[in-house]
Design an enzyme around this catalytic site. Structure first.
Site, PDB file in Angstrom:
ATOM      1  N   ALA A  61       0.837  -1.210   0.000  1.00  0.00           N
ATOM      2  CA  ALA A  61       0.000   0.000   0.000  1.00  0.00           C
ATOM      3  C   ALA A  61       0.865   1.251   0.000  1.00  0.00           C
ATOM      4  O   ALA A  61       2.001   1.247   0.471  1.00  0.00           O
ATOM      5  CB  ALA A  61      -0.901  -0.014   1.220  1.00  0.00           C
ATOM      6  N   ASN A 110       8.800   8.753   4.928  1.00  0.00           N
ATOM      7  CA  ASN A 110       7.623   9.518   4.510  1.00  0.00           C
ATOM      8  C   ASN A 110       6.781   9.904   5.703  1.00  0.00           C
ATOM      9  O   ASN A 110       6.688   9.182   6.683  1.00  0.00           O
ATOM     10  CB  ASN A 110       6.812   8.729   3.471  1.00  0.00           C
ATOM     11  N   ARG A 111       6.209  11.106   5.586  1.00  0.00           N
ATOM     12  CA  ARG A 111       5.185  11.529   6.538  1.00  0.00           C
ATOM     13  C   ARG A 111       4.034  12.133   5.727  1.00  0.00           C
ATOM     14  O   ARG A 111       3.583  13.246   5.980  1.00  0.00           O
ATOM     15  CB  ARG A 111       5.744  12.529   7.572  1.00  0.00           C
ATOM     16  N   PHE A 114      -1.566  10.002   4.784  1.00  0.00           N
ATOM     17  CA  PHE A 114      -2.754   9.512   4.066  1.00  0.00           C
ATOM     18  C   PHE A 114      -3.333  10.561   3.113  1.00  0.00           C
ATOM     19  O   PHE A 114      -4.539  10.850   3.141  1.00  0.00           O
ATOM     20  CB  PHE A 114      -3.856   9.071   5.041  1.00  0.00           C
ATOM     21  N   SER A 177       0.164   3.092  10.357  1.00  0.00           N
ATOM     22  CA  SER A 177       0.935   4.198   9.783  1.00  0.00           C
ATOM     23  C   SER A 177       1.301   5.187  10.885  1.00  0.00           C
ATOM     24  O   SER A 177       0.439   5.541  11.697  1.00  0.00           O
ATOM     25  CB  SER A 177       0.134   4.904   8.693  1.00  0.00           C
ATOM     26  N   ASN A 179       1.911   8.299  10.680  1.00  0.00           N
ATOM     27  CA  ASN A 179       1.699   9.715  10.364  1.00  0.00           C
ATOM     28  C   ASN A 179       0.291  10.231  10.618  1.00  0.00           C
ATOM     29  O   ASN A 179      -0.051  11.328  10.218  1.00  0.00           O
ATOM     30  CB  ASN A 179       2.085   9.967   8.903  1.00  0.00           C
ATOM     31  N   THR A 180      -0.556   9.413  11.256  1.00  0.00           N
ATOM     32  CA  THR A 180      -1.887   9.874  11.668  1.00  0.00           C
ATOM     33  C   THR A 180      -1.945   9.749  13.189  1.00  0.00           C
ATOM     34  O   THR A 180      -1.931   8.625  13.704  1.00  0.00           O
ATOM     35  CB  THR A 180      -2.997   9.021  10.997  1.00  0.00           C
ATOM     36  N   LYS A 219      -2.916  -4.719   9.192  1.00  0.00           N
ATOM     37  CA  LYS A 219      -1.512  -4.350   8.937  1.00  0.00           C
ATOM     38  C   LYS A 219      -0.934  -3.705  10.192  1.00  0.00           C
ATOM     39  O   LYS A 219      -1.493  -2.723  10.702  1.00  0.00           O
ATOM     40  CB  LYS A 219      -1.434  -3.392   7.750  1.00  0.00           C
ATOM     41  N   ASN A 248       4.446  -2.314   8.572  1.00  0.00           N
ATOM     42  CA  ASN A 248       4.463  -0.962   8.025  1.00  0.00           C
ATOM     43  C   ASN A 248       5.851  -0.340   8.242  1.00  0.00           C
ATOM     44  O   ASN A 248       6.787  -1.023   8.652  1.00  0.00           O
ATOM     45  CB  ASN A 248       3.363  -0.138   8.707  1.00  0.00           C
ATOM     46  N   THR A 249       5.968   0.949   8.015  1.00  0.00           N
ATOM     47  CA  THR A 249       7.250   1.647   8.217  1.00  0.00           C
ATOM     48  C   THR A 249       7.545   1.797   9.715  1.00  0.00           C
ATOM     49  O   THR A 249       6.645   1.686  10.543  1.00  0.00           O
ATOM     50  CB  THR A 249       7.175   3.050   7.591  1.00  0.00           C
TER      51      THR A 249
HETATM   52  C1  LIG Z   1       5.922   6.728   0.265  1.00  0.00           C
HETATM   53  C2  LIG Z   1       5.272   5.634   1.055  1.00  0.00           C
HETATM   54  C3  LIG Z   1       3.904   5.726   1.314  1.00  0.00           C
HETATM   55  C4  LIG Z   1       3.279   4.718   2.048  1.00  0.00           C
HETATM   56  N1  LIG Z   1       1.932   4.799   2.267  1.00  0.00           N
HETATM   57  C5  LIG Z   1       1.301   3.774   2.895  1.00  0.00           C
HETATM   58  C6  LIG Z   1      -0.105   3.786   3.055  1.00  0.00           C
HETATM   59  O1  LIG Z   1      -0.809   4.698   2.618  1.00  0.00           O
HETATM   60  N2  LIG Z   1      -0.668   2.741   3.718  1.00  0.00           N
HETATM   61  C7  LIG Z   1       0.056   1.688   4.195  1.00  0.00           C
HETATM   62  O2  LIG Z   1      -0.510   0.761   4.764  1.00  0.00           O
HETATM   63  N3  LIG Z   1       1.400   1.649   4.037  1.00  0.00           N
HETATM   64  C8  LIG Z   1       2.022   2.650   3.400  1.00  0.00           C
HETATM   65  N4  LIG Z   1       3.378   2.598   3.227  1.00  0.00           N
HETATM   66  C9  LIG Z   1       4.136   1.464   3.803  1.00  0.00           C
HETATM   67  C10 LIG Z   1       4.399   0.370   2.777  1.00  0.00           C
HETATM   68  O3  LIG Z   1       3.209  -0.197   2.304  1.00  0.00           O
HETATM   69  C11 LIG Z   1       5.270  -0.740   3.405  1.00  0.00           C
HETATM   70  O4  LIG Z   1       4.561  -1.311   4.473  1.00  0.00           O
HETATM   71  C12 LIG Z   1       6.610  -0.219   3.933  1.00  0.00           C
HETATM   72  O5  LIG Z   1       7.108   0.807   3.100  1.00  0.00           O
HETATM   73  C13 LIG Z   1       7.652  -1.324   4.023  1.00  0.00           C
HETATM   74  O6  LIG Z   1       7.895  -1.911   2.777  1.00  0.00           O
HETATM   75  P1  LIG Z   1       9.121  -1.463   1.812  1.00  0.00           P
HETATM   76  O7  LIG Z   1      10.351  -1.414   2.669  1.00  0.00           O
HETATM   77  O8  LIG Z   1       9.180  -2.507   0.757  1.00  0.00           O
HETATM   78  O9  LIG Z   1       8.761  -0.126   1.285  1.00  0.00           O
HETATM   79  C14 LIG Z   1       4.029   3.595   2.515  1.00  0.00           C
HETATM   80  C15 LIG Z   1       5.393   3.538   2.241  1.00  0.00           C
HETATM   81  C16 LIG Z   1       6.008   4.522   1.511  1.00  0.00           C
HETATM   82  C17 LIG Z   1       7.480   4.407   1.223  1.00  0.00           C
END
Ligand SMILES: Cc1cc2nc3c(=O)[nH]c(=O)nc-3n(C[C@H](O)[C@H](O)[C@H](O)COP(=O)(O)O)c2cc1C
Length: 359
Positions: A61, A110-111, A114, A177, A179-180, A219, A248-249
């Site tokens: 996502a 990222n911050r 949503f 996430s 950032n909320t 998640k 997630n992050t």
């Molecule tokens: C720019 C960015 C935006 C993201 N936005 C969302 C989001 O809207 N919803 C969500 O569940 N995870 C979001 N994520 C998290 C990713 O889905 C993923 O869980 C996380 O980045 C770890 O995977 P990766 O290391 O392969 O990026 C975002 C990640 C990035 C880098």
């Protein structure tokens, strides 16, 4: 033929990250990214929750926040694609700058908060999809609006689930996430139990009578403590939660980070998250006794990473950040290497390798 991203990648990375991202979405929408030509390798095929996956590598996502390119992502070779996070109302997200590349660390912070066009447009795009001719499952990742008070936070999830229950192949409750404000508090046991119960009722309300209910996944964040992880594992076993996306992050900043933006606020993704995500997947796999399919996510950037994650207990894999650095050709490279590793170790299907490190 050389990978066109060898040229396009440096150009895109010379642009501000959000501009580059928008261009990437346009390119996918216009069909400019090369579709995968090779036939699917049967060793990668798997089935979960009654859904068929040609391969276990999915788009996580955040890339396709407004459900614009789910099928384009499947055409470049992903086995499934997750759109969102969507909130009931459109919202702009946090002030810019809010997205940072950390190239020396193969990471991003990222911050965004949503930013998305809201549920009405998102659900219309899902409704227009021809699910019959699609190359794989498309999931909807659901969150809550910034302006919704924490007291009513669960209602936003109920709205998203009810609207999307008859449209998406699977649903994700995103409570992770960073950032909320207040969102991650929903990972606490009592609140999570209430959230899950109410979301499952909302799903029942949103279902078409003749269709099977889409699985609901949760998640979770990598920054949970031991007792929170245990609570979530127990709830997953006790309720009708179909799967967990781990993870997630992170708000943590490993001391190994080198890039200029390392101290920016927000969620860190990419390579520095990999070890932590793998260990978290392994822990969840053990705590849920292998009974709940886990989607392993965090820093996967190669077929070897995907294989390690699967052996640790992931039934499916997702990635986002590595795509920014490597481009769409990465998906096919990951699958080829994963298939080689599976065969080398004597597996005849990817499902046989899930959790192999703990048997
Ligand atoms: C720019 C960015 C935006 C993201 N936005 C969302 C989001 O809207 N919803 C969500 O569940 N995870 C979001 N994520 C998290 C990713 O889905 C993923 O869980 C996380 O980045 C770890 O995977 P990766 O290391 O392969 O990026 C975002 C990640 C990035 C880098």
């Amino acid at each position: 033929m050389p990978d066109p991203y060898l040229i396009a990648g440096p150009v895109l990375r010379s642009l501000p990250p959000e501009t580059a991202h928008r261009l990437g979405i346009h390119a996918l929408r216009l069909g400019l990214a090369p579709s995968e030509k090779e036939a699917p390798d049967p060793i990668l095929a798997c089935e979960h929750w009654g859904l068929k996956f040609a391969n276990p590598i999915g788009l996580s996502a955040g890339f396709d926040k407004d459900a614009e390119v789910m099928d384009a992502a499947l055409r470049i070779g992903f086995g499934f694609a997750e759109a969102g996070t969507v909130t009931p109302l459109p919202q702009p997200g946090n002030p810019k700058p809010r997205l940072f590349r950390l190239p020396a660390d193969r990471a991003m912070i990222n911050r965004l908060g949503f930013n998305n066009g809201g549920l009405a447009r998102f659900s219309e795009r899902f409704a227009r999809r021809d699910r019959g001719s699609s190359k794989g499952p498309a999931g909807a990742n659901i969150g809550r609006n910034h302006c919704t008070g924490e007291k009513h936070a669960i209602s936003d999830f109920e709205i998203g689930i009810e609207v999307l229950a008859g449209l998406a192949d699977y649903l994700v409750i995103n409570i992770s996430s960073p950032n909320t404000p207040g969102l991650r508090d929903l990972q606490q046991r009592e609140l999570l139990e209430e959230l899950i119960g109410r979301c499952l009722k909302a799903r029942a309300r949103g279902m078409r009578r003749d269709a099977p209910p889409p699985p609901v996944l949760v998640k979770i964040a990598p920054d949970l403590d031991e007792s929170e992880i245990r609570d979530i594992a127990e709830l997953a076993l006790e309720t009708d939660i179909a799967g967990l996306i781990v993870c997630n992050t992170t708000v943590d900043r490993p001391s190994s980070l080198q890039s200029n933006f390392r101290n920016e606020a927000g969620g860190l993704s990419g390579a520095p998250l990999f070890d932590r995500a793998r260990d978290f997947v392994a822990k969840m796999h053990r705590m849920t006794e292998g009974q709940i399919p886990i989607v392993g996510c965090g820093g996967v950037a190669s077929g070897d990473d995907a294989y390690v994650m699967i052996r640790a207990g992931a039934s499916l894999i997702q990635l986002y950040t590595a795509l920014v650095f490597e481009g769409p050709g990465l998906v096919s490279r990951i699958k080829k290497r994963l298939a080689v590793r599976l065969r080398q170790d004597g597996f005849s299907a990817v499902g046989e390798a899930v959790g192999a490190d703990f048997r």
